[in-house]
Write an enzyme that holds these catalytic residues in place. Structure first.
Site, short mmCIF file in Angstrom:
data_model
loop_
_atom_site.label_atom_id
_atom_site.label_comp_id
_atom_site.label_asym_id
_atom_site.label_seq_id
_atom_site.Cartn_x
_atom_site.Cartn_y
_atom_site.Cartn_z
N GLN A 38 0.81 -1.22 0.00
CA GLN A 38 0.00 0.00 0.00
C GLN A 38 0.85 1.28 0.00
O GLN A 38 0.30 2.37 -0.04
CB GLN A 38 -0.94 0.03 1.20
CG GLN A 38 -2.29 -0.63 0.93
CD GLN A 38 -2.17 -2.14 0.93
OE1 GLN A 38 -1.69 -2.74 1.87
NE2 GLN A 38 -2.60 -2.77 -0.15
N ASN A 39 2.16 1.14 0.06
CA ASN A 39 3.00 2.33 0.01
C ASN A 39 2.92 2.92 -1.40
O ASN A 39 2.98 2.20 -2.39
CB ASN A 39 4.46 1.99 0.38
CG ASN A 39 5.27 3.24 0.66
OD1 ASN A 39 5.45 4.09 -0.21
ND2 ASN A 39 5.78 3.34 1.87
N LEU A 40 2.80 4.23 -1.48
CA LEU A 40 2.59 4.90 -2.76
C LEU A 40 3.89 5.28 -3.47
O LEU A 40 3.85 5.84 -4.57
CB LEU A 40 1.75 6.16 -2.55
CG LEU A 40 0.32 5.91 -2.07
CD1 LEU A 40 -0.36 7.22 -1.72
CD2 LEU A 40 -0.47 5.16 -3.13
#
Length: 169
Positions: A38-40
């Site tokens: 989920q890290n962008l």
């Protein structure tokens, strides 16, 4: 638990250095910068530099370095009970040796901080203790961590566009 960061992912021709604070649990387990799904970070770099987030990790690093961008963390080690920056025990922080690294990067001009903790730790544990060249320019960016949910994705990406703007000049 005592945690250690990775070596810098950099080449000598880097003009830009992106600094996180300390890799999270998932990143440490996988030995990859920004490995949490989920890290962008990688999706943003896909948008900004056309580096496909689905490419193998080493390919993404190589493509990023080819753009003149390097990655590292402000902290070399610290005690952290969980995965969040807020879990870092401030008194346990040991900063990375930026004076030595930067002396090997003659083209480095810009340092971007991925999140407030990276910027704060750099100012507190690096700028006050290590001699760095005065020409460096510093930029604070919102954290790409999934824990930073207070800022909308599109607003974060708009701020991360500064990275692309700097690279175009």
């Amino acid at each position: 638990m005592l945690v250690h960061s990775f070596p810098p992912a950099i080449t000598t021709h880097c003009r830009v250095l992106i600094l996180g604070s300390m890799p999270g649990r998932r990143s440490l387990e996988m030995q990859q910068y920004y490995a949490h799904p989920q890290n962008l970070f990688w999706p943003f770099l896909e948008t900004l530099f056309n580096i496909p987030a689905t490419r193998p990790y080493q390919d993404r690093l190589a493509l990023l370095n080819q753009q003149g961008v390097g990655l590292w963390d402000v902290l070399q080690e610290c005690f952290r009970s969980g995965s969040l920056d807020g879990d870092i025990e401030e008194t346990s922080i040991v900063a990375n040796d930026f004076a030595s690294l930067i002396s090997q990067l003659p083209q480095l001009e810009h340092i971007f901080f991925n999140g407030a903790k990276a910027a704060q730790s750099f100012r507190r544990h690096v700028l006050k203790q290590q001699a760095l060249p005065p020409h460096l320019q510093y930029y604070n960016l919102p954290s790409t961590s999934p824990a930073n949910a207070a800022i909308k994705r599109e607003d974060k990406l708009a701020q991360w566009q500064q990275l692309r703007t700097v690279m175009m000049h």
